[in-house]
Structure formats: structure tokens, C-alpha cells
Write an enzyme that holds these catalytic residues in place. Sequence first.
Site, PDB file in Angstrom:
ATOM      1  N   CYS A   2       0.857  -1.195   0.000  1.00 56.80           N
ATOM      2  CA  CYS A   2       0.000   0.000   0.000  1.00 56.80           C
ATOM      3  C   CYS A   2       0.888   1.238   0.000  1.00 56.80           C
ATOM      4  CB  CYS A   2      -0.857   0.018   1.256  1.00 56.80           C
ATOM      5  SG  CYS A   2      -1.785  -1.492   1.478  1.00 56.80           S
ATOM      6  N   ARG A  27       1.548   1.846  -5.955  1.00 56.72           N
ATOM      7  CA  ARG A  27       1.825   0.837  -4.929  1.00 56.72           C
ATOM      8  C   ARG A  27       0.599   0.010  -4.592  1.00 56.72           C
ATOM      9  NH1 ARG A  27       6.436   1.703  -1.984  1.00 56.72           N
ATOM     10  NH2 ARG A  27       5.545   0.501  -0.304  1.00 56.72           N
ATOM     11  N   TRP A  74      -3.628  -1.733  -1.367  1.00 59.53           N
ATOM     12  CA  TRP A  74      -3.473  -2.934  -2.174  1.00 59.53           C
ATOM     13  C   TRP A  74      -3.847  -4.067  -1.239  1.00 59.53           C
ATOM     14  CZ3 TRP A  74       0.095  -7.219  -2.813  1.00 59.53           C
ATOM     15  CH2 TRP A  74      -0.039  -7.858  -4.053  1.00 59.53           C
ATOM     16  N   ASN A  98       0.677  -0.124   6.308  1.00 56.49           N
ATOM     17  CA  ASN A  98       1.166  -0.886   5.158  1.00 56.49           C
ATOM     18  C   ASN A  98       1.912  -2.079   5.724  1.00 56.49           C
ATOM     19  OD1 ASN A  98       2.102  -1.837   2.723  1.00 56.49           O
ATOM     20  ND2 ASN A  98       3.848  -0.444   2.644  1.00 56.49           N
ATOM     21  N   GLY A  99       1.468  -3.282   5.326  1.00 58.34           N
ATOM     22  CA  GLY A  99       2.146  -4.481   5.823  1.00 58.34           C
ATOM     23  C   GLY A  99       1.132  -5.556   6.148  1.00 58.34           C
ATOM     24  N   GLU A 477       6.115 -18.135 -24.405  1.00 55.97           N
ATOM     25  CA  GLU A 477       6.012 -16.910 -23.578  1.00 55.97           C
ATOM     26  C   GLU A 477       6.639 -15.732 -24.314  1.00 55.97           C
ATOM     27  OE1 GLU A 477       4.391 -15.934 -21.259  1.00 55.97           O
ATOM     28  OE2 GLU A 477       5.412 -14.137 -20.546  1.00 55.97           O
ATOM     29  N   LYS A 481       4.659 -12.205 -25.067  1.00 57.18           N
ATOM     30  CA  LYS A 481       5.178 -10.925 -24.552  1.00 57.18           C
ATOM     31  C   LYS A 481       5.360  -9.920 -25.678  1.00 57.18           C
ATOM     32  CE  LYS A 481       5.110 -10.589 -20.545  1.00 57.18           C
ATOM     33  NZ  LYS A 481       4.257 -11.672 -20.533  1.00 57.18           N
ATOM     34  N   GLU A 484       1.867  -8.778 -27.085  1.00 55.64           N
ATOM     35  CA  GLU A 484       0.941  -8.024 -26.226  1.00 55.64           C
ATOM     36  C   GLU A 484       1.422  -6.610 -25.937  1.00 55.64           C
ATOM     37  OE1 GLU A 484       0.223  -9.237 -22.168  1.00 55.64           O
ATOM     38  OE2 GLU A 484       2.127 -10.261 -22.058  1.00 55.64           O
ATOM     39  N   HIS A 500       7.857 -28.470 -41.369  1.00 53.87           N
ATOM     40  CA  HIS A 500       6.575 -29.112 -41.732  1.00 53.87           C
ATOM     41  C   HIS A 500       5.542 -28.079 -42.132  1.00 53.87           C
ATOM     42  CE1 HIS A 500       8.114 -32.985 -40.509  1.00 53.87           C
ATOM     43  NE2 HIS A 500       8.611 -32.406 -39.428  1.00 53.87           N
ATOM     44  N   LYS A 599      -5.139  -5.787 -16.713  1.00 61.27           N
ATOM     45  CA  LYS A 599      -4.166  -6.502 -15.880  1.00 61.27           C
ATOM     46  C   LYS A 599      -4.741  -7.816 -15.374  1.00 61.27           C
ATOM     47  CE  LYS A 599      -0.442  -7.432 -13.768  1.00 61.27           C
ATOM     48  NZ  LYS A 599       0.629  -8.035 -14.614  1.00 61.27           N
TER      49      LYS A 599
HETATM   50  C1  AGP Z   1       0.643 -11.696 -19.150  1.00 61.79           C
HETATM   51  O1  AGP Z   1       1.650 -10.893 -19.744  1.00 61.79           O
HETATM   52  C2  AGP Z   1      -0.715 -11.359 -19.654  1.00 61.79           C
HETATM   53  N1  AGP Z   1      -1.022 -10.034 -19.230  1.00 61.79           N
HETATM   54  C3  AGP Z   1      -1.781 -12.392 -19.383  1.00 61.79           C
HETATM   55  O2  AGP Z   1      -1.525 -13.480 -20.226  1.00 61.79           O
HETATM   56  C4  AGP Z   1      -1.880 -12.964 -17.950  1.00 61.79           C
HETATM   57  O3  AGP Z   1      -0.775 -13.775 -17.681  1.00 61.79           O
HETATM   58  C5  AGP Z   1      -3.144 -13.839 -17.872  1.00 61.79           C
HETATM   59  O4  AGP Z   1      -4.260 -12.993 -18.098  1.00 61.79           O
HETATM   60  C6  AGP Z   1      -3.316 -14.556 -16.554  1.00 61.79           C
HETATM   61  O5  AGP Z   1      -3.462 -13.595 -15.536  1.00 61.79           O
HETATM   62  P1  AGP Z   1      -3.360 -14.112 -14.009  1.00 61.79           P
HETATM   63  O6  AGP Z   1      -1.992 -14.647 -13.852  1.00 61.79           O
HETATM   64  O7  AGP Z   1      -3.627 -12.897 -13.184  1.00 61.79           O
HETATM   65  O8  AGP Z   1      -4.400 -15.174 -13.828  1.00 61.79           O
END
Ligand code: AGP
Length: 604
Positions: A2, A27, A74, A98-99, A477, A481, A484, A500, A599
Site C-alpha cells: 500500500c 503501490r 493494495w 502498510n504491511g 512466452e 510478450k 501483447e 513441416h 491486468k
Molecule cells: C501476461 O503478460 C498477460 N497479461 C496475461 O496473459 C496474464 O498472464 C493472464 O491474463 C493470466 O493472468 P493471471 O496470472 O492474473 O491469472
Amino acid sequence: MCGIIGFTGNIQAKNIIIDGLERLEYRGYDSAGLALLNNGRINVMKKTGKVADLRKLCENAELSGTCGIGHTRWATHGGVTDVNAHPHRCGQVVLIHNGIIENYKQIISEYGLADKLMSETDSEVVAALLDTLYDGDPIKAIKKTVNVLSGAFALCIMFQDIPGKIFSIRNVSPMVATSCEKGSIIASDLTALIEFSKDYFVVPEYHILTLSKEGIDIIDMKGNEVKPEILSVNWDIASAQKGGYPFFMLKEIYEQPDAIRNTVTPRVSQGLPDFTEDGIDDSIFTDCERICVVACGTAMHAGMVGKHLIESRLRVPVQVEIASEFRYKNPIMDSKTLTIVLSQSGETIDTLEALKLAKSMGSKVLSIVNVKGSTIARESDYVLYTHAGPEIAVASTKAYTVQIAAMYLIAARMGLVRKLIDEKSTKKFIINLINASNIIEETLKSANNIKRVANHIKLAPDAFYIGRGLDYTMSLEAALKLKEISYVHAEAYAAGELKHGTIALIAENVPVIAFATQEDVYGKVISNIREVKARGAYVVLVSMDEKVDDVAICDQHIRIPKLDSEFTTFATSVILQLIAYYTSEAKGLDVDKPRNLAKSVTVE
Ligand code: AGP
């Protein structure tokens, strides 16, 4: 974590606090609040939502006063509700925290505080305890209170009958403070302080601060006066908000060594993996005949690393499922299946519903989650929390590597309790895992070399990542990355699969990043590189070896430290993250908030 701030001085405190909270919002940002002490009265305004919502709430409220505290939350204990927001008030006391207070339940029963409590938070328990112990002497009450607490805390406290003063004390959770002609200020970090002064001090642990408009007095727990070491800061306000980084994503990439240390070391005792503190019963590892890993996106990719480890080391079958598919496929599952769920946010609805389905079919669920008290954590039979701290950038980086680290711990524990791997080998494995932080620190030194790759990719319509075994998992991955946050179309391919079909897409200058860190298939990947090179690809080789011939056929080489093949994932993770980051930055995009994304995906 937080954000907290306290101000007392010669000018009105309300806007100082709200402005400071805006700078601390990174934070934690699920709710915010403030309290002002004026003429023997405490006014508290708090609600869920952003600091901007709090500002609106306070706009027309009568909130005068030159002494106040503010908090942006948070959530750790208790959901995101108005009543759980800080500040928390009890009798004469109002405070922000915070903690995490680990023994808050015990305190409630020992001091009979239940009737005083309105929220689900551990922080309110501290306010209730402090009010109970307060007899007019704030220092005495604070000392008694912190002697009872166990856990991390940064507290800012006001007493209704002590005008113009803020008291503060910390253990582990950070706080810095300063005083200037306007008054005295204390906050979680410099972002809220530097507009007042470039000079500051770190609040020493277990020292009681008394802030007044004249200045800040500090005493240790014996009552001795202490003069702090004054430091100076050379950040400007904007960059300091991200700890000096241009984007949160880069900050979080660099936080990975600590994130892994904080996740791994509490689960190692006498050199062996130990989940006692997590309350994870070994029976889930000994009784299962197979494992089902369920997650989304990056979390799923971390689960795939776990699949490779568990199958290769323990010969226990592991299937990895995309949560949104798993839910509707009538999966084959029973009580002999251990389901491992991974989620940074702990709120991804597809993953949550998949978890519930697995449980309904008799499977025990162990979740790997970064957000304490999140829904997935609460719905699971067992939780292995990662300690990466809040991950703000939409693109998951430190959460990914700590999820991988958690899978390594699980593989190690499982091998031990199923008596498949002896203690000596397990200890060696754990030493390598603890070294992951150093691997990442070492790899971060190649950042400039990696930037060159991004400068090539940023112009390309397509990019390919190829690898075999663990390197193929990392390629998945890497492609996500890059897509996105830079919007460059990228595909991951098993290196042996290219010929193939997909190799038809390889033409002059098409970037191909080849991960070749797995010793047993290194030569095969080099052959695949020759195949794409022969068709004009721009090849970036990521490997441990400096074999001149192999490097010579590539356009660029990114070398990783010499490692056990099982542990190259930590180095490769940093490289794929930085390639994506620098490509997005080179394209002038909002790295932290890419278009169309959120997020935490809480909708289906
Ligand atoms: C990760 O870079 C992405 N933003 C997305 O794939 C994320 O990993 C996925 O939505 C899962 O989210 P979570 O780990 O909060 O469940």
C-alpha cells in the site's frame, strides 16, 4: 503493498495528502482514504476506487486541518470494500497501515477486540489494540502495541486529543520522512516526498517518530533521542513514481531477483524444500497419480515449465490446460488428479471457474497466486503464495518468473516426498534454484545487446521464436510478450516442426530468435537455424556456448551464463522480456498499458 502518507504543518493538509496519494498509487490502487485532525475532531473520508475518486469525494466536503494521514490500498486481508479501506478509526485513534500483521486473529481474542471491529482487516485490529492500550500517553501505548504485533508494519497514527501531531513506527515495511518550511512529511517512498525536499531520511525500524509542524522527533524503544542520517535524492517527481524507471514493466523486470528470493527462501529449510509455513500437506504430492495444470496466458506458460520439470524428473504425467478450454471439455479428472492453478491476480475468471470444476470432480487444488486473499486463493485447498509484490504493468514479468520458481519448488518437494529424488540431489537442485536470482542479475547485464535485437524486430511484421523442450516452452512466452506490448505478430515454433510448413513464411530478413540452451538438443537447433538462415532469416541465437561456427551463422548472439539446462529458464525469461520491452519502447508505445488489455481478466 500500500501507499501511506502523513503531513502536519502550517498549511491545509487535504490536497497535500491527496496529491501524495496520487504519486503513491502505483503501490496499490483498489481503495483510498484520508483522515484530518482539526480542533479536536477527526474526519475520515475513504472509499473503494482510485485516488481520483477520493479527490472527488473530498471536493465539497468540509475537510480543513493542517494535520492528516492518507492511504492507498493494495488489499491483503479483506476484500476491496469501503469499510476495509484505510484509515481505520477506533475510539481516540485513527491510523493507516502498510504491511501484514500475522498474529491479528490472536490479538483479537487475547484483547477481546471483536466488538470494536467493523472491517475484515488486520490493520483495524492494530487501531483497536492501540485504543485499548491508550491512556493519554501515546508513546507508551505505541510501545506496548508494537511489542504485541508480529509481522510487517508501517504505521501512521493520530490521536484525537493530541492536536497537530502524527506518530509513526515501522518494521520491515518502508517509510521515509522529511521536514521543511511547510511542515513534516512521512510516506512509503520518495515519490510523495520529493516535492517538499530533496533531503530525507529512512525511518529506522522500531523507532517512534513524532511529527509536528516544527519538525520530527525520533526516539528508540528505550526513549533515547536519535538523529537520523540525512540522505538526498536526485530524482524528479515523474520518474520517481516508477522508482526511477521509465515504465513499471522495466522496474518489474529488474525486481525479479528479489521477487524470486522472497518467494523461494522462506520455503527452504536445512537446504530442502519445505511448505510447512504454507500449510501444504505432502499427501497431495504422494497420493496423486497425475497432475493437471490450469491457467491462462503467461501463467499457463509458467505451468508448462512445471510440466517439463515434473515429467522429466519424476515421470509423473502432467497435462497443461488452457483454463477457458478446460471448462468446456468435460475433462478426465478424479481424486487421483492434483490440479495446480497458477494466477498472478488470483481473479482470472476462466481460471477460477476451471478450479471450481476440478474441485467438483474430486481433484485437490493447489494454487500458485501472487495476490493474498484473492478469490482463487480462497477457493483453493492449498495456496503457495508468490512474493513478487504488486505487478502493475499489464505484461507479466516478475510474476512469471516467481511462478516458475514455485513450480521448481513443487517439483523438488514432490520428488522428495515420493522418494524419487534423494536429499543430496534435492539440495543441489535447491542450491541451483536459489541461484536463479544471480542468473537473472547476470543476464540483465546483456540489456544493451538485447536492445539491438529489438531495433531489428520493431520494423518487422512478423517474428518467430523457436526452440526445443524447455526452450520451446520459453518461445511460447516470448511470442506472447512481444505481441501483447509491441503489437508485432510473433509465433512460437518447436524448432523441429518448422520444416513441416511454417518455414514457408521465412523470407529475407524475417527475424527468428532461436533459444538453444538445452544441451541434449543443441545440435538439432543449430541445424534448424541453418535451415532458416539458408532462406534469408535474420537469426538471433540465444545460447550458453560461444561455439564460433554456430555464432558465425547467426546475425546476433546473446550469451547466457553457463548453467544446468534445467535452470536456463531464468536467463531466457529475462531475454524474452527485454526483447518485448525494448521493441515496444522503440515503437513509442505505452509499455505498461497496452491497447485492449487489462491486468486481470475478470470477464469471460
Ligand atoms: C501476461 O503478460 C498477460 N497479461 C496475461 O496473459 C496474464 O498472464 C493472464 O491474463 C493470466 O493472468 P493471471 O496470472 O492474473 O491469472
